[in-house]
Every structure is written in C-alpha cells, then in structure tokens.
Design an enzyme around this catalytic site. Structure first.
Site, PDB file in Angstrom:
ATOM      1  N   TYR A   1     -27.158 -40.524 -28.142  1.00 22.08           N
ATOM      2  CA  TYR A   1     -26.443 -41.523 -28.948  1.00 22.08           C
ATOM      3  C   TYR A   1     -27.449 -42.602 -29.362  1.00 22.08           C
ATOM      4  O   TYR A   1     -28.224 -43.090 -28.538  1.00 22.08           O
ATOM      5  CB  TYR A   1     -25.305 -42.122 -28.122  1.00 22.08           C
ATOM      6  CG  TYR A   1     -24.504 -43.173 -28.844  1.00 22.08           C
ATOM      7  CD1 TYR A   1     -23.657 -42.832 -29.892  1.00 22.08           C
ATOM      8  CD2 TYR A   1     -24.591 -44.505 -28.467  1.00 22.08           C
ATOM      9  CE1 TYR A   1     -22.930 -43.799 -30.549  1.00 22.08           C
ATOM     10  CE2 TYR A   1     -23.859 -45.481 -29.125  1.00 22.08           C
ATOM     11  CZ  TYR A   1     -23.033 -45.116 -30.162  1.00 22.08           C
ATOM     12  OH  TYR A   1     -22.315 -46.086 -30.807  1.00 22.08           O
TER      13      TYR A   1
ATOM     14  N   LYS B   1     -13.348 -45.487 -27.697  1.00 18.01           N
ATOM     15  CA  LYS B   1     -13.045 -44.308 -28.484  1.00 18.01           C
ATOM     16  C   LYS B   1     -11.693 -43.714 -28.046  1.00 18.01           C
ATOM     17  O   LYS B   1     -10.665 -44.267 -28.351  1.00 18.01           O
ATOM     18  CB  LYS B   1     -14.198 -43.315 -28.374  1.00 18.01           C
ATOM     19  CG  LYS B   1     -15.586 -43.953 -28.554  1.00 18.01           C
ATOM     20  CD  LYS B   1     -15.806 -44.533 -29.928  1.00 18.01           C
ATOM     21  CE  LYS B   1     -17.035 -45.419 -30.044  1.00 18.01           C
ATOM     22  NZ  LYS B   1     -18.296 -44.887 -29.569  1.00 18.01           N
TER      23      LYS B   1
ATOM     24  N   ARG C   1     -14.279 -62.410 -12.375  1.00 19.59           N
ATOM     25  CA  ARG C   1     -15.523 -61.663 -12.660  1.00 19.59           C
ATOM     26  C   ARG C   1     -15.694 -60.558 -11.613  1.00 19.59           C
ATOM     27  O   ARG C   1     -16.135 -59.458 -11.901  1.00 19.59           O
ATOM     28  CB  ARG C   1     -16.737 -62.593 -12.689  1.00 19.59           C
ATOM     29  CG  ARG C   1     -18.069 -61.854 -12.703  1.00 19.59           C
ATOM     30  CD  ARG C   1     -19.237 -62.638 -13.307  1.00 19.59           C
ATOM     31  NE  ARG C   1     -19.299 -64.024 -12.869  1.00 19.59           N
ATOM     32  CZ  ARG C   1     -19.655 -64.432 -11.633  1.00 19.59           C
ATOM     33  NH1 ARG C   1     -19.997 -63.554 -10.716  1.00 19.59           N
ATOM     34  NH2 ARG C   1     -19.663 -65.715 -11.326  1.00 19.59           N
TER      35      ARG C   1
ATOM     36  N   ASP D   1     -22.794 -38.862 -20.499  1.00 21.68           N
ATOM     37  CA  ASP D   1     -21.939 -39.624 -21.407  1.00 21.68           C
ATOM     38  C   ASP D   1     -20.815 -38.679 -21.842  1.00 21.68           C
ATOM     39  O   ASP D   1     -21.037 -37.758 -22.625  1.00 21.68           O
ATOM     40  CB  ASP D   1     -22.761 -40.103 -22.610  1.00 21.68           C
ATOM     41  CG  ASP D   1     -21.946 -41.022 -23.520  1.00 21.68           C
ATOM     42  OD1 ASP D   1     -20.699 -40.898 -23.542  1.00 21.68           O
ATOM     43  OD2 ASP D   1     -22.562 -41.850 -24.231  1.00 21.68           O
TER      44      ASP D   1
HETATM   45  C1  LIG Z   1     -19.510 -45.351 -29.173  1.00 20.87           C
HETATM   46  C2  LIG Z   1     -20.359 -44.646 -28.186  1.00 20.87           C
HETATM   47  C3  LIG Z   1     -21.131 -45.363 -27.275  1.00 20.87           C
HETATM   48  C4  LIG Z   1     -21.208 -46.874 -27.278  1.00 20.87           C
HETATM   49  O1  LIG Z   1     -20.018 -47.462 -26.886  1.00 20.87           O
HETATM   50  P1  LIG Z   1     -19.528 -48.935 -27.372  1.00 20.87           P
HETATM   51  O2  LIG Z   1     -18.173 -49.036 -26.802  1.00 20.87           O
HETATM   52  O3  LIG Z   1     -19.588 -48.941 -28.874  1.00 20.87           O
HETATM   53  O4  LIG Z   1     -20.492 -49.908 -26.786  1.00 20.87           O
HETATM   54  C5  LIG Z   1     -21.888 -44.638 -26.361  1.00 20.87           C
HETATM   55  N1  LIG Z   1     -21.882 -43.294 -26.352  1.00 20.87           N
HETATM   56  C6  LIG Z   1     -21.164 -42.571 -27.222  1.00 20.87           C
HETATM   57  C7  LIG Z   1     -21.207 -41.086 -27.160  1.00 20.87           C
HETATM   58  C8  LIG Z   1     -20.379 -43.217 -28.168  1.00 20.87           C
HETATM   59  O5  LIG Z   1     -19.660 -42.491 -29.044  1.00 20.87           O
END
Ligand SMILES: *Cc1c(COP(=O)(O)O)cnc(C)c1O
Length: 378
Positions: free
Chosen positions: A104, A201, A52, A176
């Site tokens: 988001y 992603k 952890r 982000d």
């Molecule tokens: C998909 C996404 C998230 C969330 O991420 P997860 O891995 O699904 O928890 C946050 N910000 C953006 C811009 C995203 O495309």
C-alpha cells in the site's frame, strides 16, 4: 448537600451527572467521558481511568476485532496508518523489515521517508515468489509485511508459506487484512502474528469514519510494546469513531459477502469484454493466485478488482468518467461503488500501469452495475 443550598453554576454540573439507577441498554451507548470516578483507596471500580488509556466504546471494538480475527488482543487507532505506524514502532533502530514491492503506497512511503531515517532498513520483494522472501532475510530481519490481495494489482501471497519461512527464522509476520476483511481471510489462523486493518474501509463500511485496528496473537512482549505505543503515543480512536465502527462491524459479514458476489460477477463480465486488456481479480480461474486463494479465502474473493483498459491512460480515464454508478473517488469498502485512476492518486513515484482503474464494488444491484459498464465501454 441539599440541592437548594447549591448555586446555579454548581447545579448545572451536578444535575448532569450520569443516571444512578439501573439502565439496561441493548445497544452500547456512547461514552464521551475522558475521566472516571476514583475510589477513596485510589482504585477504580470499572477499570477505566482516562480515555487515552481506555474507553468503553473503544474496548468493545477492540475485543470484537480480536475475536473476529481469532487473535488475542486488539488495539484501535485514529486511522489505519496510525495502527500501521504503531506496529512499525515495535521494531527498533538497526532492524530490518521485508515488504512487498507493491505495498500500500502510504505504507511504503512511511517506511521509506520516516522509519528509514530512524534506522529501520527494508527490502522490497515480489512476495508471490517465496525464494525472493527467503533471499531477503538477513540476521537483522525481524518482520515480514504482507498484503494479500495487494493494492492495486491484486497479487496473491501464500500466507501459510510465508509464515512458515518466518517461523523458521524467528521473524514476525504482519498482514494488512484491510481488503479481504476477516469475513474472507484470517491470517492469524494461518500463522501470522499481527493483523492490521484500515477500519475506514469495510469495518466502518459507509465512507464516514476513519480508523485502524491492530490485532495480535498471544505474544507478551509485542502486547506490552503496543500497549505502550497506543497509550503513551495517544493516537487512539475516539469514542464516537469507535461507536460508528462497531456499528459498521455488526453488518460486516452481510456487506462483504454481497459485495464480493457483485465483484465476482462484474469481474466475469469485464473479463469477456474486448475493450478491457486485463482483469485483476483472484476469483477468476485465470488469475495466477487462484489456486492459493481457494485455500486461504472463504465466503468469496473480496470486493476489490482492477482492470487495465485497451487504448492507454486517456481511454481509461474517459471510461471511468462515463460510468454513472461508480463514483470517481479514492478509498474503498463502503456500501457505494467507487472507481479511481490509481496512478493519478499515487503520483509520479507510482509503479501502477497508467491504464489501470481500481474498482471498489458496492451493494448496488449487480445488473445495474454491469449495464453501467456495458454503456461506458460501447
Ligand atoms: C486505506 C488503507 C490503508 C490506510 O488506512 P487509513 O485508514 O487511510 O489510514 C492501509 N492499508 C490498506 C490496504 C488500505 O486500503
């Protein structure tokens, strides 16, 4: 003790201990062990104690992400949202955050439904309008949350300008950077304090592993907070998921560059089509944020775009269903092209136009992708 003296049960455990000899793998092996040998004096030779707290596969990924973003340290979490939650947890009751009006969707809901109950207040602004950001600042404001390009409208925020406003007011900026990836955009080099990624992603890149990474610039207090939240909260990325993500990262540059080139060509094609109302892609000179992205993006303009379709919601859904090379599914950033009717995904609270389709452009041949759209739009 001699093996011959040991019983079957004990041998089964002793005989599966790691190689004692020299092994020099080129690729990082997977370390599933949750715990590590401790010396007689209580110290740990490797620095690893319990998974952890840290794990070699996670550490490889965290270090790589920090380097690629030009940051000081990375923290990997079980999902993008877990990483974002960790950043928000560094704030405290009574403090205030400024977020974009098209953040988001899950981020907006997390702040509204969870953190607001814990006494974090927020203001939503159109972050492309700098005076709105300035006007939203009050004495409790501790963080500005920024997404550029935004989801799903691809709005562009001037990151340099926002970080300057924030610095003048002693406010941290978190970006982000999931959509552009560090191949295309490096917010820390533009003055941001924190970068977050849904590694689900582009980092993973193959739509088969969930994860998130937070990278921070040098800031001892923030580092300590995040270290505690990650280690004590425990929402860490698993060894296998860290391994898969690090593997994806090795081809990130090539994938994002090629996918961005495809997206650019598709955006140009769709921009000329009379059945398309509007194309939202910052690489197009007609995009409102084009002059800003030319300064803050490199290696292309990213591989995400949205379009609004003439004829309304039904027409948009009909066209997305006619496409054969774009899988109808949410998410983005994988090697395969995806399309989604964003409003259906976001639900009734969504502000997204009902004739909008969001496209994640993959690595297929661009002529095939354009031909697919040509047929669907006929
Ligand atoms: C998909 C996404 C998230 C969330 O991420 P997860 O891995 O699904 O928890 C946050 N910000 C953006 C811009 C995203 O495309």
């Amino acid at each position: 003790m001699k093996d011959s003296k040991l019983s079957f049960e004990t041998l089964a455990l002793k005989s599966t201990e790691p190689f004692a000899g020299e092994v020099s793998p080129v690729s990082t092996p997977l370390y599933f062990s949750t715990t590590y040998h401790r010396n007689k004096d209580g110290s740990y030779d490797s620095g690893f104690v319990y998974s952890r707290t840290s794990n070699p596969n996670r550490l490889v990924l965290e270090k790589a992400c920090a380097k690629l973003e030009g940051g000081h340290r990375g923290f990997a979490f079980a999902s993008g949202m877990a990483g974002i939650e960790a950043v928000l947890k560094t704030l405290q009751t009574g403090e205030h955050i400024i977020i974009p009006d098209d953040a988001y969707f899950a981020v907006f809901k997390l702040i509204k439904e969870v953190f607001n109950r814990w006494g974090l207040s927020y203001t939503q602004v159109d972050m492309t309008e700098l005076e709105q950001v300035e006007n939203a600042i009050n004495e409790k404001t501790k963080m500005i949350w920024l997404e550029s390009p935004s989801n799903p409208m691809l709005k562009i925020t001037d990151i340099n300008a926002v970080t300057k406003i924030a610095r003048d007011n002693n406010i941290l900026v978190a970006v982000d950077n999931t959509w552009p990836t560090p191949v295309v955009q490096n917010p820390i080099k533009m003055g941001a304090d924190i970068v977050v990624h849904s590694t689900t992603k582009y980092f993973g890149g193959h739509s088969d592993v969930l994860g998130g990474v937070v990278v921070i610039n040098k800031n001892d207090k923030l580092e300590k907070h995040l270290e505690d939240i990650q280690n004590l909260g425990g929402g860490v990325l698993s060894p296998f998921d860290s391994w898969l993500t690090a593997r994806g990262l090795q081809t990130l540059f090539l994938r994002v560059k090629a996918q961005s080139e495809n997206a650019f060509k598709l955006a140009e094609f769709l921009n000329e089509n009379s059945n398309i109302e509007k194309v939202f892609y910052p690489g197009l000179p007609s995009h409102k944020g084009h002059e800003v992205v030319k300064k803050q993006m490199h290696n292309g303009f990213g591989a995400m775009l949205s379009v609004t379709v003439k004829g309304g919601e039904q027409k948009a859904i009909e066209i997305s269903n006619k496409l054969q090379l774009f899988t109808t599914a949410t998410s983005l950033g994988g090697v395969e092209s995806l399309i989604e009717h964003r409003k259906s995904v976001e639900g009734p609270e969504s502000n997204t136009p009902d004739n909008l389709l969001r496209i994640s452009v993959g690595l297929e041949n661009i002529d095939d992708l354009i031909f697919d759209w040509q047929k669907a739009l006929e």
